[in-house]
Design a protein around this motif. Structure first.
Motif: not given
Length: 239
Positions: A47-66
């Motif tokens: 769709l030509g929309i920027p919106g994704a950020i990598s998990g190495s930049t925004l790290k989750c404090i709880m693995p295997n979470t969504r």
């Protein structure tokens, strides 16, 4: 709806008291996709929309979470005064508590924050959990991560620190546009997060992204089944 405010931030700095929220049925369809950020990222690309950020930049404090939910936004800035003098004066200008006061089930707190000092602590996490928040996304630091893990309140952040933000951070706007790792996010946008990273979907494109992502996920399932069935790589490449 008549909402009683906490008074921790000037009312004119709250741009929206009520968010435009996504239908819970739509949220459920995104949740049914599983770890969906890759498919959502592909949809945003199409769709030509920027919106994704990598998990190495925004790290989750709880693995295997969504998580999937509606963005409730907060903008913080760094204070310039001596934090030790402000601590002695007990001069705090954080207003994260007002966000929890405004939150409804299915919301995700999205903070354009400050580095080097916490934008959110464990008491706020308990408030958010009680209000039905799915979790938080923080471009900046958080602390008390064991407490967040214990109550099951996931956070994706760029930094973890023991330093309090009470004397170092000032909240300047609630439910206005924020910028998270270079991506503009508006209140009411959809947040999709998992181990691969975080995607922000503008409200106008939520249904388009869902339709694309559902096809993408099913395609991946079908291709994996072909691999498991023993189909040759040459056959798969030609299909």
């Amino acid at each position: 709806m008549n909402i009683e405010l906490t008074g921790r931030i000037a009312p004119e700095k709250i741009k929206l008291l009520e968010l435009p929220r996504t239908d819970p049925k739509i949220l459920a369809e995104f949740e049914a996709l599983g770890d969906a950020t890759s498919a959502v990222s592909d949809a945003l690309d199409a769709l030509g929309i920027p919106g994704a950020i990598s998990g190495s930049t925004l790290k989750c404090i709880m693995p295997n979470t969504r998580m999937v939910g509606t963005a409730l936004t907060l903008k913080n800035v760094a204070r310039q005064a001596d934090p030790f003098l402000l601590a002695q004066a007990k001069d705090s200008r954080m207003a994260e508590i007002e966000c929890h006061n405004l939150a409804r089930p299915g919301d995700i707190l999205v903070i354009q924050g400050v580095t080097g000092a916490s934008n959110m602590g464990s008491v706020g996490g308990r408030m958010g959990k009680r209000q039905g928040e799915r979790g938080a996304i923080v471009d900046g630091a958080v602390r008390d991560t064991p407490d967040f893990q214990a109550i099951g309140y996931p956070i994706w952040s760029t930094e973890i620190t023991p330093k309090t933000g009470k004397w170092r951070v000032e909240s300047v706007e609630i439910n206005g546009m924020v910028t998270i790792c270079g991506i503009d996010v508006h209140p009411g946008d959809l947040v999709v997060a998992d181990g691969a990273g975080v995607c922000f979907i503008p409200r106008l494109y939520i249904l388009d992204v869902l339709a694309f992502a559902k096809k993408k996920v099913q395609s991946e399932i079908d291709k994996c089944a072909e691999v498991d069935s023993g189909k040759s790589i040459v056959e798969m490449a030609r299909s």
